[in-house]
Design a protein around this motif. Structure first.
Motif, PDB file in Angstrom:
ATOM      1  N   LEU A  28      68.394  66.792  79.461  1.00  0.00           N
ATOM      2  CA  LEU A  28      68.968  67.963  78.811  1.00  0.00           C
ATOM      3  C   LEU A  28      68.041  69.162  78.907  1.00  0.00           C
ATOM      4  O   LEU A  28      68.470  70.293  79.106  1.00  0.00           O
ATOM      5  N   ARG A  29      66.738  68.892  78.782  1.00  0.00           N
ATOM      6  CA  ARG A  29      65.758  69.961  78.812  1.00  0.00           C
ATOM      7  C   ARG A  29      65.843  70.732  80.119  1.00  0.00           C
ATOM      8  O   ARG A  29      65.851  71.969  80.131  1.00  0.00           O
ATOM      9  N   GLU A  30      65.953  70.003  81.223  1.00  0.00           N
ATOM     10  CA  GLU A  30      66.025  70.685  82.509  1.00  0.00           C
ATOM     11  C   GLU A  30      67.285  71.528  82.628  1.00  0.00           C
ATOM     12  O   GLU A  30      67.254  72.664  83.084  1.00  0.00           O
ATOM     13  N   GLU A  31      68.397  70.940  82.158  1.00  0.00           N
ATOM     14  CA  GLU A  31      69.652  71.688  82.272  1.00  0.00           C
ATOM     15  C   GLU A  31      69.637  72.937  81.411  1.00  0.00           C
ATOM     16  O   GLU A  31      70.086  73.997  81.825  1.00  0.00           O
ATOM     17  N   CYS A  32      69.091  72.781  80.186  1.00  0.00           N
ATOM     18  CA  CYS A  32      69.006  73.928  79.281  1.00  0.00           C
ATOM     19  C   CYS A  32      68.165  75.012  79.927  1.00  0.00           C
ATOM     20  O   CYS A  32      68.539  76.186  79.938  1.00  0.00           O
ATOM     21  N   ALA A  33      67.009  74.621  80.463  1.00  0.00           N
ATOM     22  CA  ALA A  33      66.115  75.600  81.061  1.00  0.00           C
ATOM     23  C   ALA A  33      66.841  76.342  82.167  1.00  0.00           C
ATOM     24  O   ALA A  33      66.808  77.574  82.235  1.00  0.00           O
ATOM     25  N   LYS A  34      67.557  75.591  83.000  1.00  0.00           N
ATOM     26  CA  LYS A  34      68.236  76.209  84.133  1.00  0.00           C
ATOM     27  C   LYS A  34      69.319  77.166  83.650  1.00  0.00           C
ATOM     28  O   LYS A  34      69.354  78.329  84.035  1.00  0.00           O
ATOM     29  N   LEU A  35      70.174  76.653  82.783  1.00  0.00           N
ATOM     30  CA  LEU A  35      71.348  77.434  82.386  1.00  0.00           C
ATOM     31  C   LEU A  35      70.960  78.636  81.533  1.00  0.00           C
ATOM     32  O   LEU A  35      71.388  79.755  81.775  1.00  0.00           O
ATOM     33  N   LEU A  36      70.099  78.394  80.531  1.00  0.00           N
ATOM     34  CA  LEU A  36      69.843  79.455  79.568  1.00  0.00           C
ATOM     35  C   LEU A  36      69.049  80.584  80.188  1.00  0.00           C
ATOM     36  O   LEU A  36      69.269  81.752  79.885  1.00  0.00           O
ATOM     37  N   LEU A  37      68.122  80.251  81.086  1.00  0.00           N
ATOM     38  CA  LEU A  37      67.377  81.328  81.718  1.00  0.00           C
ATOM     39  C   LEU A  37      68.288  82.125  82.647  1.00  0.00           C
ATOM     40  O   LEU A  37      68.129  83.335  82.784  1.00  0.00           O
ATOM     41  N   LEU A  38      69.271  81.443  83.234  1.00  0.00           N
ATOM     42  CA  LEU A  38      70.276  82.164  84.023  1.00  0.00           C
ATOM     43  C   LEU A  38      71.069  83.110  83.137  1.00  0.00           C
ATOM     44  O   LEU A  38      71.315  84.258  83.502  1.00  0.00           O
ATOM     45  N   VAL A  39      71.466  82.600  81.965  1.00  0.00           N
ATOM     46  CA  VAL A  39      72.232  83.442  81.044  1.00  0.00           C
ATOM     47  C   VAL A  39      71.421  84.669  80.669  1.00  0.00           C
ATOM     48  O   VAL A  39      71.921  85.792  80.677  1.00  0.00           O
ATOM     49  N   ALA A  40      70.131  84.443  80.382  1.00  0.00           N
ATOM     50  CA  ALA A  40      69.287  85.563  79.977  1.00  0.00           C
ATOM     51  C   ALA A  40      69.034  86.512  81.138  1.00  0.00           C
ATOM     52  O   ALA A  40      68.531  87.610  80.935  1.00  0.00           O
ATOM     53  N   ASP A  41      69.363  86.116  82.334  1.00  0.00           N
ATOM     54  CA  ASP A  41      69.110  86.947  83.505  1.00  0.00           C
ATOM     55  C   ASP A  41      70.367  87.674  83.980  1.00  0.00           C
ATOM     56  O   ASP A  41      70.320  88.460  84.909  1.00  0.00           O
ATOM     57  N   HIS A  42      71.508  87.392  83.348  1.00  0.00           N
ATOM     58  CA  HIS A  42      72.775  88.006  83.753  1.00  0.00           C
ATOM     59  C   HIS A  42      72.712  89.521  83.517  1.00  0.00           C
ATOM     60  O   HIS A  42      72.358  89.949  82.426  1.00  0.00           O
ATOM     61  N   PRO A  43      73.047  90.327  84.512  1.00  0.00           N
ATOM     62  CA  PRO A  43      72.870  91.779  84.338  1.00  0.00           C
ATOM     63  C   PRO A  43      73.685  92.363  83.184  1.00  0.00           C
ATOM     64  O   PRO A  43      73.190  93.226  82.457  1.00  0.00           O
ATOM     65  N   VAL A  44      74.925  91.896  83.029  1.00  0.00           N
ATOM     66  CA  VAL A  44      75.737  92.478  81.950  1.00  0.00           C
ATOM     67  C   VAL A  44      75.213  92.020  80.592  1.00  0.00           C
ATOM     68  O   VAL A  44      75.144  92.798  79.643  1.00  0.00           O
ATOM     69  N   VAL A  45      74.784  90.756  80.515  1.00  0.00           N
ATOM     70  CA  VAL A  45      74.197  90.275  79.263  1.00  0.00           C
ATOM     71  C   VAL A  45      72.983  91.111  78.912  1.00  0.00           C
ATOM     72  O   VAL A  45      72.812  91.567  77.781  1.00  0.00           O
ATOM     73  N   LYS A  46      72.151  91.359  79.913  1.00  0.00           N
ATOM     74  CA  LYS A  46      70.950  92.166  79.678  1.00  0.00           C
ATOM     75  C   LYS A  46      71.324  93.551  79.191  1.00  0.00           C
ATOM     76  O   LYS A  46      70.745  94.060  78.239  1.00  0.00           O
ATOM     77  N   SER A  47      72.338  94.152  79.849  1.00  0.00           N
ATOM     78  CA  SER A  47      72.682  95.518  79.454  1.00  0.00           C
ATOM     79  C   SER A  47      73.246  95.544  78.048  1.00  0.00           C
ATOM     80  O   SER A  47      73.165  96.556  77.365  1.00  0.00           O
TER      81      SER A  47
END
Lengths: 569, 324, 195
Positions: free
Chosen positions: A348-367
């Motif tokens: 789970l840790r690996e999946e969370c790391a992958k997914l959540l950091l992607l979410v935090a990197d989404h341009p619209v999310v960031k904006s």
């Protein structure tokens, strides 16, 4: 494991911190009571807050019947000495329960003093914001009898009504719109009102009103006793129920000379951290939902479901775990289960790391997140922010390090770190939570490793609670610092005299208006969500007693008739 | 005479057909986004033991939702301007249906052969959206006011892209009649225009249909239900019906303008369906992969993308007109 | 754009199957079930043969769901499931290990008076030999006697045992009234201690 008390802690407080107290009483585990005269409360607060930068944990009052009211200010001094908490006490007279307010010195005390006023009828004088906290604003003021006096009419003459009714806004302000977000609003599931005044889409003023589900849970624990209280404490909040259970148990174990087996401590840590994992995943999902990203919501909640499955397999329940007992826990984690759970958590840790950091990197999310709801370090300290909100403002506070609960959080035993971030906005809060989630994963993994290797006792029979004992229990809930204050009864060793709960959302909600002013209307739900506000925590429980003769129980037919009448069209 | 009878019959047939196709597109939007989000979505084939209760398929689920609304109580707020509030949904629906008459379907030219049908169709689509703004403004709710304001802002910028792409095609093909455009031939240059103007039209469709980064008029976390806050029952159902027709209409317009000659002969019908499904799939993937913009970001984005793309389209269209 | 494509990849990768599971306790053969974990704490179940009606569960019940009342010749021990918090306090407290948590979890019923919303155990009450009033269960008397005999001071063991047998079958009121007739007055323990 036994919990140590430094022998000379009272002398330390007298010598180093505040020499002019009337009396110094050391309690267990480095809690010290300093008794002062009511007039000195402001002086002490000024000294503690301005000079020592001590955090005010809570301000509250205790009804001592004939002796008067005891006003308590609980300060956290763990920066100076390990686990040191100073409780400043002053006894005020029953007939004229007035004492100086400290809310002018630190904003942290405003909500606490408003609540104190409502719960006990004491009168802090010179409060900057004397409105009601939980009662409706137009409720007769001051509250003394607890009921509406006869002949009273709601004439709308109070300041609150004038301020809130949009129809009464003066004509000069017609370019502004007053928008009530709540009490029922899809962006915020729970009941509260945030009034925002907007010009176009720009927020120019904001205010918050809570109290839509005040449930009197503190009074209930006072009537049910220590053992049953753990279940009530858990039910303060459905999401951080493990944090509440742990804080309550820490507090009650503080009341007597307690001993807890090591395996039980590991199980407690395990549950508290699993709880934090699912809470943070939930939060990421909620923020994704609030900014309109249903997919992010679904993905994170999909991951959360797997954490919930682990919790369910370990404790037998998904939400309220019901395993907290004085002197240990009620259920062991079998070795095979621990091994199996460890494999799941690592994946789970690996999946969370992958997914959540992607979410935090989404341009619209960031904006949508960067620069929204700014809160500087100084504002965070003055407003009394706790938990991830404070840590995202680059203020390194974490109860698990500073003043750990009765569980294993020793950095020498379990390797973990406190996450901080210097973005000072909603994006920073997101990053802090995402990283904290990964840290929690590693703590859980280490606990499970220990549990898979060893066996042992999980419970030691608790001793009797001494009469009149007092204790403060702290824990880092997913939303921030959670504090319990319990004073044991003078007559009955199974009942507490007073229980006070200071939840993290209580603090973080108080600073929401500060963060809202100047933001865009579209960002209001995001800012409100960014503190991970939990209004069930803020307002605390309600109970319906079905044995009560006064309540009518409807039969099935009556119910059907009623609902038919309601839905007729 | 035979032509007239055929046109009248096809006009009668197209309304239920458009409704059915619009419902299928809505179903696809819902089902695909559900599968993107690890959910089940409305069932294509119901579980065995639930069949007697729920039927064999929920393919028409969007339609059932609308029909359910028609069976509910309709509330008209006291403070609203009653006439405008009540008539707006129906006018909006009327214009959406009217717009459909000017867009060809494989085997049915409908009214797309009348002169200036491109302009008529785009005006009718605008009118339909206009009434989704006017009705809410008449409702007197602050949420509706904010939602309608956002809708106006979004409408202005998305319409810009829509019109630019329409007229780029019209210039390149030297015609303002949809039937002529959609029955025209293809060439390499026109294919290039199809890509650029099609992209612009697609972006404009996102705004018109409130697909995810541009759904701030209905942002439920911020402004409850936006324009539709005070609408309920039959009136809300009518608005939802309008949305279904709009979805069909825009997809059909896209195919008939940019993928000729798919929308002309009945033999092209399978390809027409494939093109529509691909288009809906693209809309869905944009929908699921993006959070909602703030209104200001959205306008900036449109101005940054739509204007340069529109100018580019015009240059290409003019080049095709003058050179080829 | 690249992030969005990465997310699309993630979405479509391993978990593109729906995570939704059907209702956990179905019976139809063509459905998948979400699993019910082994240790799920569900509805408590009471063994009627073991229960002695001693009220231990009533005192520890954290949700005040348990109630015990006598009606006619029956003593009813009841857990009202709408109030039960499934905390397993009663399981821990039961001296006879009569209560066990099961992993059943369906407690929804249309009417709160429905017996499915309750865990009911009816126990027969013993009637007083003298006045005929039902007052306690047979098993409670016996188990109390056994436990008493295990732990009692050997000096008074015989006397207590005799007295217990003499008093057996009399309700508290009759015991008080006929204490002298039966020679069970507690004063004799004072003499015994003297010995």
């Amino acid at each position: 494991m036994k919990f140590e008390t430094a022998p000379d802690v009272a002398e330390y407080v007298k010598k180093e911190i505040y020499p002019d107290g009337l009396e110094y009483v050391p309690l267990r585990e480095n809690r010290v009571i300093v008794k002062v005269a009511p007039g000195d409360l402001t002086k002490v607060a000024e000294l503690f807050v301005k000079k020592f930068e001590a955090r005010l944990i809570h301000a509250t009052a205790v009804d001592l019947e004939l002796k008067g009211f005891e006003v308590l200010h609980i300060y956290d001094f763990s920066k100076f000495k390990d686990r040191l908490v100073v409780i400043v006490k002053a006894i005020v007279d029953k007939d004229s329960p007035e004492f100086p307010s400290i809310a002018n010195i630190t904003w942290q005390a405003t909500w606490a003093e408003r609540e104190m006023k409502e719960l006990l009828g004491v009168k802090p004088s010179g409060m900057p914001d004397p409105r009601h906290q939980f009662l409706p604003h137009e409720w007769p003021n001051p509250v003394e009898s607890g009921s509406i006096p006869e002949g009273y009419k709601f004439d709308g003459s109070t300041t609150a009504k004038e301020m809130y009714l949009p129809l009464r806004m003066p004509i000069e302000e017609a370019y502004q719109t007053l928008i009530p977000i709540g009490p029922y609003h899809p962006g915020v599931i729970e009941g509260q009102i945030v009034y925002v005044k907007v010009e176009g889409e720009q927020v120019v003023a904001a205010d918050i009103k809570t109290g839509f589900h005040h449930r009197g849970i503190m009074k209930l624990i006072e009537r049910r006793g220590y053992n049953k209280g753990a279940f009530l404490a858990e039910r303060v909040c459905g999401i951080c129920s493990a944090a509440h259970g742990l804080a309550y148990i820490t507090c009650t174990e503080n009341l007597y000379e307690s001993e807890v087996p090591e395996r039980a401590l590991y199980i407690r840590t395990l549950l508290a951290e699993l709880n934090r994992m699912h809470s943070h995943l939930l939060w990421v999902g909620v923020v994704a939902d609030v900014i309109g990203w249903k997919t992010g919501f679904m993905l994170t909640w999909g991951l959360r479901e797997r954490v919930m499955d682990i919790i369910e397999a370990i404790t037998g329940n998904r939400v309220n775990y019901g395993i907290w007992r004085m002197g240990g826990v009620s259920r062991d984690v079998p070795q095979e289960l621990a091994e199996k759970a460890k494999r799941t958590v690592d994946a789970l840790r690996e999946e969370c790391a992958k997914l959540l950091l992607l979410v935090a990197d989404h341009p619209v999310v960031k904006s949508r997140l960067i620069g929204v709801g700014p809160l500087t370090r100084a504002q965070a300290y003055d407003g009394g922010a706790v938990g991830p909100v404070a840590r995202a403002s680059d203020w390194k506070i974490d109860v698990r390090i500073d003043n750990p609960p009765h569980a294993i959080y020793d950095p020498k035993v379990i390797s973990w770190e406190v996450i901080t971030d210097d973005h000072c906005d909603t994006f920073g809060r997101t990053l802090v939570r995402v990283k904290e989630l990964l840290v929690s994963c590693s703590i859980v993994s280490q606990c499970l490793e220990y549990l898979a290797k060893t066996t042992g006792d999980i419970r030691i029979k608790p001793k009797t609670v001494p009469l009149g004992a007092e204790a403060v229990g702290l824990n880092e809930a997913p939303r921030g610092e959670l504090a319990y204050y319990i004073r044991a009864s003078d007559k009955d060793s199974s009942l507490p005299h007073t229980v006070r709960i200071r939840t993290p959302s209580y603090r973080n909600n108080a600073i929401i208006p500060l963060m809202l002013v100047g933001s865009n209307l579209a960002d209001v739900p995001v800012v409100m969500g960014s503190t991970d506000q939990c209004l069930a925590c803020t307002d605390r429980l309600e109970v319906i007693d079905n044995r009560d003769g006064g309540r009518k129980i409807l039969t099935w037919d009556q119910l059907v008739n009623l609902s038919r009448r309601a839905s007729r069209w | 005479m035979v032509d007239l009878i055929f046109t009248v019959i096809s006009l009668i047939v197209i309304v239920p057909l458009a409704l059915f196709l619009g419902v299928i597109y809505s179903y696809l939007l819902r089902k695909l986004s559900a599968r993107f989000q690890w959910r089940v979505g409305p069932m294509l084939r119901m579980y065995g033991d639930l069949k007697p209760l729920l039927g064999t398929t929920r393919l028409l689920q969007p339609l059932y939702d609308i029909l359910k609304l028609y069976g509910k109580e309709t509330i008209v707020p006291d403070v609203s301007r009653r006439r405008l509030f009540v008539y707006s949904p129906f006018l909006s629906l009327f214009f959406a249906v009217a717009a459909i008459f000017f867009i060809p379907f494989p085997g049915m030219p409908l009214l797309s052969g009348v002169p200036y049908s491109l302009i008529i169709a785009s005006y009718l689509l605008i009118a339909s959206i206009l009434f989704t703004i006017l009705g809410p403004v008449a409702s007197g709710s602050p949420w509706a006011a904010i939602g309608a304001r956002r809708e106006v802002e979004l409408f202005l910028v998305s319409e810009l892209g829509f019109v630019l792409s329409l007229f780029a095609v019209a210039i390149a093909r030297q015609s303002l009649v949809i039937w002529e455009i959609s029955s025209g031939g293809q060439s390499l240059y026109l294919a290039l225009l199809t890509v650029t103007a099609g992209a612009l039209m697609f972006v404009a469709m996102l705004g018109k249909l409130h697909i995810k980064p541009f759904d701030m008029p209905e942002a439920e976390a911020e402004i409850v239900a936006g324009p539709y806050t005070e609408y309920s029952g039959k009136l809300l159902g009518t608005y939802y019906l309008t949305k279904v027709f709009l979805l069909y209409g825009l997809v059909a317009l896209f195919i008939s303008l940019f993928l000729p000659p798919i929308a002309t002969d009945v033999l092209w019908l399978p390809l027409y369906i494939v093109a529509a499904v691909v288009l809906v799939f693209l809309l869905t993937s944009v929908q699921v992969l993006n959070p909602r913009y703030r209104i200001r970001n959205a306008i900036n984005w449109y101005l940054k993308v739509a204007i340069p793309l529109g100018v580019l389209n015009f240059i290409i269209a003019l080049a095709i007109w003058l050179v080829v | 754009m690249s992030t969005e494509i990465k997310i699309l990849k993630q979405v479509l990768s391993k978990y593109s199957k729906p995570m939704t599971l059907t209702y956990p306790s179905g019976v139809a053969p063509d459905r998948r079930y979400s699993q019910i974990p082994e240790g799920l704490r569900g509805i408590p179940e009471r063994d009627k043969d073991k229960c002695i009606g001693c009220r231990a569960c009533y005192f520890v019940c954290s949700g005040r769901a348990t109630s015990i009342y006598d009606k006619g010749e029956k003593r009813t021990v009841e857990i009202f499931l709408f109030r039960c918090t499934f905390c397993a306090h009663c399981q821990e407290a039961c001296p006879e290990e009569a209560i066990k948590m099961t992993n059943k979890f369906e407690i929804a019923v249309p009417n709160r008076e429905d017996p499915a919303a309750r865990v009911l155990t009816e126990l027969d009450l013993l009637k007083c030999k003298n006045c005929g009033t039902p007052y306690v269960t047979r098993k409670l008397v016996d188990r109390t006697y056994e436990r008493l005999m295990e732990k009692i001071d050997p000096i008074v063991k015989e006397t207590v045992s005799n007295d217990y047998k003499k008093l057996d079958g009399y309700c508290p009121d009759c015991r008080r009234a006929y204490g002298v007739d039966l020679d069970t007055h507690t004063k004799k323990y004072v003499w015994l201690e003297g010995v």
